[in-house]
Structure formats: structure tokens, C-alpha cells
Design an enzyme around this catalytic site. Sequence first.
Site, PDB file in Angstrom:
ATOM      1  N   GLU A  13       0.821  -1.197   0.000  1.00  0.00           N
ATOM      2  CA  GLU A  13       0.000   0.000   0.000  1.00  0.00           C
ATOM      3  C   GLU A  13       0.866   1.264   0.000  1.00  0.00           C
ATOM      4  O   GLU A  13       0.470   2.299  -0.523  1.00  0.00           O
ATOM      5  CB  GLU A  13      -0.923  -0.092   1.213  1.00  0.00           C
ATOM      6  CG  GLU A  13      -2.210   0.654   1.101  1.00  0.00           C
ATOM      7  CD  GLU A  13      -1.990   2.089   1.463  1.00  0.00           C
ATOM      8  OE1 GLU A  13      -2.612   2.959   0.828  1.00  0.00           O
ATOM      9  OE2 GLU A  13      -1.186   2.342   2.374  1.00  0.00           O
ATOM     10  N   HIS A 318      -4.547  -2.293   2.085  1.00  0.00           N
ATOM     11  CA  HIS A 318      -4.172  -1.987   3.463  1.00  0.00           C
ATOM     12  C   HIS A 318      -4.069  -3.279   4.282  1.00  0.00           C
ATOM     13  O   HIS A 318      -3.164  -3.437   5.091  1.00  0.00           O
ATOM     14  CB  HIS A 318      -5.201  -1.058   4.131  1.00  0.00           C
ATOM     15  CG  HIS A 318      -4.937   0.398   3.901  1.00  0.00           C
ATOM     16  ND1 HIS A 318      -5.555   1.120   2.913  1.00  0.00           N
ATOM     17  CD2 HIS A 318      -4.131   1.270   4.534  1.00  0.00           C
ATOM     18  CE1 HIS A 318      -5.129   2.377   2.951  1.00  0.00           C
ATOM     19  NE2 HIS A 318      -4.267   2.496   3.930  1.00  0.00           N
TER      20      HIS A 318
HETATM   21  P1  AMP Z   1      -3.038   5.114   5.545  1.00  0.00           P
HETATM   22  O1  AMP Z   1      -3.828   5.350   4.293  1.00  0.00           O
HETATM   23  O2  AMP Z   1      -1.904   4.190   5.305  1.00  0.00           O
HETATM   24  O3  AMP Z   1      -2.680   6.355   6.262  1.00  0.00           O
HETATM   25  O4  AMP Z   1      -4.048   4.302   6.560  1.00  0.00           O
HETATM   26  C1  AMP Z   1      -5.373   4.725   6.754  1.00  0.00           C
HETATM   27  C2  AMP Z   1      -6.074   3.934   7.869  1.00  0.00           C
HETATM   28  O5  AMP Z   1      -7.344   4.560   8.092  1.00  0.00           O
HETATM   29  C3  AMP Z   1      -6.377   2.472   7.564  1.00  0.00           C
HETATM   30  O6  AMP Z   1      -6.216   1.700   8.736  1.00  0.00           O
HETATM   31  C4  AMP Z   1      -7.861   2.491   7.146  1.00  0.00           C
HETATM   32  O7  AMP Z   1      -8.549   1.279   7.456  1.00  0.00           O
HETATM   33  C5  AMP Z   1      -8.398   3.626   8.007  1.00  0.00           C
HETATM   34  N1  AMP Z   1      -9.580   4.267   7.391  1.00  0.00           N
HETATM   35  C6  AMP Z   1      -9.620   4.973   6.238  1.00  0.00           C
HETATM   36  N2  AMP Z   1     -10.885   5.392   5.954  1.00  0.00           N
HETATM   37  C7  AMP Z   1     -11.678   4.926   6.965  1.00  0.00           C
HETATM   38  C8  AMP Z   1     -13.075   4.998   7.264  1.00  0.00           C
HETATM   39  N3  AMP Z   1     -13.924   5.645   6.461  1.00  0.00           N
HETATM   40  N4  AMP Z   1     -13.527   4.391   8.387  1.00  0.00           N
HETATM   41  C9  AMP Z   1     -12.674   3.728   9.203  1.00  0.00           C
HETATM   42  N5  AMP Z   1     -11.345   3.631   8.998  1.00  0.00           N
HETATM   43  C10 AMP Z   1     -10.840   4.202   7.890  1.00  0.00           C
END
Ligand code: AMP
Length: 353
Positions: A13, A318
Site C-alpha cells: 500500500e 491496506h
Molecule cells: P493510511 O492510508 O496508510 O494512512 O491508513 C489509513 C487507515 O485509516 C487504515 O487503517 C484504514 O482502514 C483507516 N480508514 C480509512 N478510511 C476509513 C473509514 N472511512 N472508516 C474507518 N477507517 C478508515
Amino acid sequence: MHAPVMIDGSQGEGGGQILRSSLALSLVTGRPFVIDNIRAGRGKPGLMRQHLTAVLAAAEVGAAELEGAAIGSRRLSFTPTTIRSGSYRFGVGTAGSTTLVLQTLLPALVLADGPSEIVLEGGTHNTWAPPFHFLERAYLPLLNRMGPQVSVRLERYGFYPVGGGRLSVQIQPAKSLMGFHLVNRGETKAKSVCALVANLPAAIGEREVKEVLRRMSWPSDVGCVLDVGASGPGNVVFIEIESAHVTEVFTGFGRLGTKSEHVAGEAWREARTYLASDAVVGPYLSDQLLPLLGVSAWRGDSSANVGGRFRTGPLTRHSTTQIETIQAFLGVQIVASTVDNHGRMVDVDVRPG
Ligand code: AMP
């Protein structure tokens, strides 16, 4: 002294999650790590303010030695020496996500020697991060089921770009993390949709709620609009599905130039996909639960109730990246098997032998 775990930040990712999960797992295991190519997959690579806050917060909790902890840095070396429970206050400065910083610290602090309390300031409802309501209703109840008791209070809302939100968190640790099995949702107990509006016309939230109710064919009494205080404008709409064994939350983030009906449609699409499937855990919860189950399996022996399994949809990048990072630190066994076209069963176990 352990040899450092070497992490390539550009793998999979390629975002902030590899860094945050490495920090979390380094704290739990005491294993140092070096990460290169930090956030190489992103438009503005390297450490940004929010990531640096997570690094500095983890360093404080773990009394860690750091090299490369600066804005824009693409290489970081992190060597923790302990886990210190206690009272902490961390500011993410701009509207950076407080919940992502919290999730970096939780795996270590829920296994620490004593209780902790943390105040986090910044954004509480950020795009591409777990919003507060997801943290409170979906993520923490599962963490608490594993033994520790973590409670959060939203003291002030913080929306992008102004921020200024505040969360306070109380952590009562446990000796180890019990595992769990989430193979079916159980009966649906409640479904609701709620829009939050800060310093914006209430009509925005009303239109979002109306749109979700219409698309779901739900009665109007399961909808609500809350006018909340914040330093700047902000709007989210979230759909909550409470089942016997799990609660899921799907969020649409209001933004300038995007119609309320479109924002509502985004949350609705995610909730509809979930409801139409047999997934217990949605795509976001899936990547966030993996480190918790990994730590549970890593700390335990195969005779105890550790690790576990959950049913979800096709794995996101992810989640697959999370699995690689967990395996680099913990060496536990994680297997995702195909159940049907859209279903995966993820098993996290103590490595056999
Ligand atoms: P990164 O993009 O690497 O910074 O990681 C983003 C994190 O935020 C991941 O663990 C996703 O599962 C979480 N995430 C992103 N959008 C949402 C959402 N709408 N609801 C819950 N978790 C989210």
C-alpha cells in the site's frame, strides 16, 4: 540487542500505515526497526506532520532512540527501550488524525504495567482515517473484548482543514490479549444514520440523512442530524449497523463542491455492500484488527484462547500490507482463505511448531 527489522516503506500500500504499524509492533516486541522509502507511494512522500507526531509519540511511550525523525524524512530508525504507561498529551498540530496516532500507541499501552491516559489534539473526523465514531463504536468494543478496557471521550470536534479537536482516552491494560472469532454477524439489532454538521447549514445534514433513508428504505426515526461545535466548518454522515457480534460504521465525508446526496451515496454504498454480504468485519476494521489479533497470537501459546478468525470481504491493499508488516515483526501465521466470490476468512494463529 536485537537486530533491527528492515521495512521497505514502499511495499504494498506504500502509505503511512506501514510506518504506524511498525512503530506499534516495535513497541510491543521491543524489536528496533529501520524503515526506508517512507510513504514512497504517496504524492508528497516522507514523514508529514501527522506521521512525525506518531513517531514522536511512540518514542515517548517507548523511551526510544530515533534517527531521521524530521518532516520530509524518508528513512527512520526506531529503537525502543521500554513501555511507559502514564499521562500523555500529543498535538497533531494541523487537522492531522488523532485516531491514527492513538492506534499507533494502543497495542503497547493496553499491555503496559499500569493504566494510562492520553489527550490527543488535532482532527477527529478525517478522510482516509478512522473517524471518532468508528473508533468508539466499531474498533474499541472489539479491543475491549480482548481484555483491556479503553474508553474515549470526544471533547471537541476537529474537521479538516481547521482541526482543533480533542480526544481523551483512558486505558486499563491487561496481561495479554484474548483472541476472538467473528464468523457471523448474528442478528441485526439496530441500523441508523446520523449526520454531523459544524458551522454549516443544517440542510446539508438533513439532505444526507434523507438520501440514506431513501436508498435504504429505512423509516425516518432511525435518522438524526446533530449540529456540533467546532473551530471550523465540517460535515460527516455515518451509517451504523449494530449486529449481535459486531458493530460496523460507514462514513461519508462532506467536502466543498460535493453534493450532500453524493456524500450520503458514498457511505450508503459501503453499508449496502456490507449488508448484502456475509462479512462480519468491513474493509477498514479488517486492516485495523489484524495487528491486535497478531499481538494476541504472538504473546500467547497455542493452548490458550489467542489469535482468532474473522470473516470479511476481499482483502484491501491496506490489509495485505498489514499482514506483511505483522509477519515481519511477529512471525505469527496469518491465512486468508476464500469462502465464496466475495468472502474471505482470515485466521491468525500462533505459528505451529
Ligand atoms: P493510511 O492510508 O496508510 O494512512 O491508513 C489509513 C487507515 O485509516 C487504515 O487503517 C484504514 O482502514 C483507516 N480508514 C480509512 N478510511 C476509513 C473509514 N472511512 N472508516 C474507518 N477507517 C478508515
